[in-house]
Scaffold this motif. Structure first.
Motif, PDB file in Angstrom:
ATOM      1  N   VAL A   1       0.806  -1.229   0.000  1.00 14.63           N
ATOM      2  CA  VAL A   1       0.000   0.000   0.000  1.00 14.63           C
ATOM      3  C   VAL A   1       0.836   1.274   0.000  1.00 14.63           C
ATOM      4  CG1 VAL A   1      -1.713   1.320   1.307  1.00 14.63           C
ATOM      5  CG2 VAL A   1      -1.906  -1.172   1.173  1.00 14.63           C
ATOM      6  N   LEU A   2       1.880   1.304   0.808  1.00 17.18           N
ATOM      7  CA  LEU A   2       2.585   2.565   1.052  1.00 17.18           C
ATOM      8  C   LEU A   2       3.661   2.837   0.002  1.00 17.18           C
ATOM      9  CD1 LEU A   2       2.956   2.308   4.936  1.00 17.18           C
ATOM     10  CD2 LEU A   2       1.110   3.353   3.603  1.00 17.18           C
ATOM     11  N   ASP A   3       4.030   4.085  -0.114  1.00 16.11           N
ATOM     12  CA  ASP A   3       5.162   4.511  -0.955  1.00 16.11           C
ATOM     13  C   ASP A   3       4.953   4.201  -2.435  1.00 16.11           C
ATOM     14  OD1 ASP A   3       6.516   5.281   1.402  1.00 16.11           O
ATOM     15  OD2 ASP A   3       7.235   3.233   1.684  1.00 16.11           O
ATOM     16  N   GLY A   4       3.783   4.473  -2.926  1.00 14.62           N
ATOM     17  CA  GLY A   4       3.557   4.266  -4.356  1.00 14.62           C
ATOM     18  C   GLY A   4       2.089   4.364  -4.701  1.00 14.62           C
ATOM     19  N   GLY A   5       1.798   4.527  -5.975  1.00 12.33           N
ATOM     20  CA  GLY A   5       0.414   4.596  -6.418  1.00 12.33           C
ATOM     21  C   GLY A   5      -0.030   6.016  -6.695  1.00 12.33           C
ATOM     22  N   LYS A   6      -0.970   6.155  -7.623  1.00 15.72           N
ATOM     23  CA  LYS A   6      -1.448   7.483  -8.017  1.00 15.72           C
ATOM     24  C   LYS A   6      -2.443   8.056  -7.015  1.00 15.72           C
ATOM     25  CE  LYS A   6      -2.467   5.599 -12.051  1.00 15.72           C
ATOM     26  NZ  LYS A   6      -1.544   4.445 -12.105  1.00 15.72           N
ATOM     27  N   ARG A   7      -3.081   7.177  -6.227  1.00 16.61           N
ATOM     28  CA  ARG A   7      -4.097   7.575  -5.239  1.00 16.61           C
ATOM     29  C   ARG A   7      -5.277   8.273  -5.914  1.00 16.61           C
ATOM     30  NH1 ARG A   7      -1.425   4.078  -2.331  1.00 16.61           N
ATOM     31  NH2 ARG A   7       0.042   4.888  -0.784  1.00 16.61           N
ATOM     32  N   LEU A   8      -5.585   7.909  -7.149  1.00 17.27           N
ATOM     33  CA  LEU A   8      -6.714   8.529  -7.850  1.00 17.27           C
ATOM     34  C   LEU A   8      -8.027   8.263  -7.127  1.00 17.27           C
ATOM     35  CD1 LEU A   8      -8.048   9.929 -10.268  1.00 17.27           C
ATOM     36  CD2 LEU A   8      -8.022   7.722 -11.456  1.00 17.27           C
ATOM     37  N   ARG A   9      -8.236   7.045  -6.675  1.00 24.75           N
ATOM     38  CA  ARG A   9      -9.506   6.702  -6.041  1.00 24.75           C
ATOM     39  C   ARG A   9      -9.741   7.483  -4.746  1.00 24.75           C
ATOM     40  NH1 ARG A   9      -6.962   3.437  -8.865  1.00 24.75           N
ATOM     41  NH2 ARG A   9      -7.938   2.131 -10.456  1.00 24.75           N
ATOM     42  N   PRO A  10      -8.758   7.595  -3.849  1.00 21.03           N
ATOM     43  CA  PRO A  10      -8.958   8.459  -2.686  1.00 21.03           C
ATOM     44  C   PRO A  10      -9.212   9.918  -3.052  1.00 21.03           C
ATOM     45  CG  PRO A  10      -7.108   6.989  -2.310  1.00 21.03           C
ATOM     46  CD  PRO A  10      -7.504   6.813  -3.739  1.00 21.03           C
ATOM     47  N   LEU A  11      -8.519  10.408  -4.077  1.00 23.84           N
ATOM     48  CA  LEU A  11      -8.741  11.795  -4.501  1.00 23.84           C
ATOM     49  C   LEU A  11     -10.162  11.997  -5.003  1.00 23.84           C
ATOM     50  CD1 LEU A  11      -5.348  12.502  -6.294  1.00 23.84           C
ATOM     51  CD2 LEU A  11      -6.138  13.535  -4.151  1.00 23.84           C
ATOM     52  N   LEU A  12     -10.704  11.013  -5.706  1.00 23.53           N
ATOM     53  CA  LEU A  12     -12.088  11.116  -6.178  1.00 23.53           C
ATOM     54  C   LEU A  12     -13.068  11.126  -5.001  1.00 23.53           C
ATOM     55  CD1 LEU A  12     -11.960   8.684  -9.228  1.00 23.53           C
ATOM     56  CD2 LEU A  12     -12.362  11.159  -9.326  1.00 23.53           C
ATOM     57  N   VAL A  13     -12.816  10.297  -3.997  1.00 22.36           N
ATOM     58  CA  VAL A  13     -13.671  10.307  -2.801  1.00 22.36           C
ATOM     59  C   VAL A  13     -13.677  11.693  -2.169  1.00 22.36           C
ATOM     60  CG1 VAL A  13     -14.008   9.393  -0.476  1.00 22.36           C
ATOM     61  CG2 VAL A  13     -13.321   7.847  -2.316  1.00 22.36           C
ATOM     62  N   LEU A  14     -12.509  12.260  -1.956  1.00 22.95           N
ATOM     63  CA  LEU A  14     -12.403  13.530  -1.250  1.00 22.95           C
ATOM     64  C   LEU A  14     -12.920  14.681  -2.105  1.00 22.95           C
ATOM     65  CD1 LEU A  14      -8.995  12.792   0.433  1.00 22.95           C
ATOM     66  CD2 LEU A  14     -11.180  13.087   1.604  1.00 22.95           C
ATOM     67  N   ALA A  15     -12.709  14.633  -3.421  1.00 23.22           N
ATOM     68  CA  ALA A  15     -13.234  15.684  -4.293  1.00 23.22           C
ATOM     69  C   ALA A  15     -14.757  15.658  -4.315  1.00 23.22           C
ATOM     70  CB  ALA A  15     -12.674  15.520  -5.702  1.00 23.22           C
ATOM     71  N   ALA A  16     -15.349  14.455  -4.365  1.00 26.58           N
ATOM     72  CA  ALA A  16     -16.808  14.347  -4.350  1.00 26.58           C
ATOM     73  C   ALA A  16     -17.384  14.793  -3.015  1.00 26.58           C
ATOM     74  CB  ALA A  16     -17.231  12.917  -4.662  1.00 26.58           C
ATOM     75  N   CYS A  17     -16.695  14.446  -1.944  1.00 27.01           N
ATOM     76  CA  CYS A  17     -17.135  14.894  -0.616  1.00 27.01           C
ATOM     77  C   CYS A  17     -17.133  16.420  -0.533  1.00 27.01           C
ATOM     78  CB  CYS A  17     -16.232  14.282   0.456  1.00 27.01           C
ATOM     79  SG  CYS A  17     -16.606  14.850   2.133  1.00 27.01           S
ATOM     80  N   GLU A  18     -16.084  17.043  -1.035  1.00 29.66           N
ATOM     81  CA  GLU A  18     -16.023  18.511  -1.039  1.00 29.66           C
ATOM     82  C   GLU A  18     -17.166  19.099  -1.866  1.00 29.66           C
ATOM     83  OE1 GLU A  18     -12.286  20.118  -2.218  1.00 29.66           O
ATOM     84  OE2 GLU A  18     -11.166  19.143  -0.602  1.00 29.66           O
ATOM     85  N   ALA A  19     -17.463  18.472  -2.993  1.00 33.53           N
ATOM     86  CA  ALA A  19     -18.495  18.998  -3.882  1.00 33.53           C
ATOM     87  C   ALA A  19     -19.869  19.004  -3.224  1.00 33.53           C
ATOM     88  CB  ALA A  19     -18.538  18.181  -5.174  1.00 33.53           C
TER      89      ALA A  19
END
Length: 306
Positions: free
Chosen positions: A48-66
């Motif tokens: 899990v750590l030290d790698g990955g684009k983290r697109l899915r978490p970013l989508l969660v947080l962007a939708a939450c903000e919206a």
């Protein structure tokens, strides 16, 4: 993920991403492997750590903000969906599946920890995902029970037989076959798209989104998820392993059906652009005040180099 300074959505995406990425990384570092036997914990953290684009978490947080949602719930949901994604990669790389030896620029988990260690790490990551969004009372998480239940339901559906796992089963059964465009689209809507769409819907479930907004966000997530896979197929052909952080050209080597094989490079690129347009159109009709982060993430999916 490349951090473009200013996107077509009019947002400094690299600036916006800084805080959510830091929150997610800190939370993952705190939660992943905690309390696990040493070898299992190490394998979980390695995956899990030290790698990955983290697109899915970013989508969660962007939708939450919206939708003006509950940030604590969204951070937990963001980490949970990343754990499901990570576990799927661990299992996908194993010899019984895609048999790959490189992921995120380093040896895959089964290469590093053995097949049994990789299998157990994936199992534990999947279970931990649901622990995070339905935390124990002693964790003092202020997340309403109904919201916890909704998040669990969305994540389970996106990850299971009607989502990611179902799409992976179709993928394995399709090696060496020529799929129609409709069949290929259905496979990838499940295998890749379901978890991306689910990420958006989980973020929306952290706040008071009405039916119009939820329907439009689901359409955005579906278009984005398919666009991500089309671009993935393109990059598998045009990028090298060092750039991708995983083995390039493995789809063709494994005789898997792809959008490039079906449409050609130019056709696949044009299709990805059309899907990005569909994602932006969905945001335009969602009725939410500020969807710039979601729009910028859609742009980034199309432009990514790995």
């Amino acid at each position: 993920m490349n951090a473009a300074t200013m996107t077509d959505a009019g947002l400094d995406l690299s600036g916006w991403m800084r805080q959510p990425l830091a929150e997610v990384e800190q939370a993952l570092s705190r939660w992943v492997g905690a309390g696990a036997p040493v070898q299992l914990g190490e394998a979980m953290r390695y995956a899990v750590l030290d790698g990955g684009k983290r697109l899915r978490p970013l989508l969660v947080l962007a939708a939450c903000e919206a939708v003006g949602g509950l940030r604590e719930a969204a951070v937990r949901a963001a980490c949970a969906v990343e754990l499901i994604h990570a576990y799927s990669l661990v299992h996908d790389d194993m010899p019984c599946m895609d048999n790959d030896v490189l992921r995120r620029g380093k040896p895959t988990v089964h290469v590093q920890f053995g097949e049994a260690g990789a299998l157990l790490a994936g199992d534990a990551l999947q279970a931990l995902a649901f622990e995070l969004i339905a935390p124990a009372d002693d964790e003092q998480a202020q997340i309403p029970a109904a919201m916890q239940a909704r998040l669990c339901s969305l994540l389970a559906r996106a990850a299971g037989a009607r989502g990611m796992a179902g799409g992976q089963a179709i993928d394995l059964a399709s090696v060496g076959l020529q799929l129609s465009e409709d069949q290929l689209r259905q496979m990838h809507r499940l295998k890749t798209g379901a978890l991306l769409e689910g990420s958006v819907l989980m973020g929306a479930a952290c706040g008071p989104a009405d039916e119009t907004a939820r329907t439009a966000l689901a359409a955005y997530g579906a278009a984005l998820g398919l666009a991500f896979q089309v671009v993935d197929d393109i990059l598998d052909v045009v990028a090298d392993s060092a750039t991708l952080g995983k083995t390039a050209g493995k789809d063709a080597a494994n005789d898997k059906p792809t959008y490039v094989a079906l449409m050609g490079l130019d056709g696949a690129r044009a299709y990805a652009d059309r899907l990005a347009g569909e994602a932006h159109a969905a945001l335009a009709r969602c009725g939410l005040a500020d969807t710039r982060a979601l729009a910028a993430l859609a742009d980034q999916v199309i432009r990514r180099s790995h």
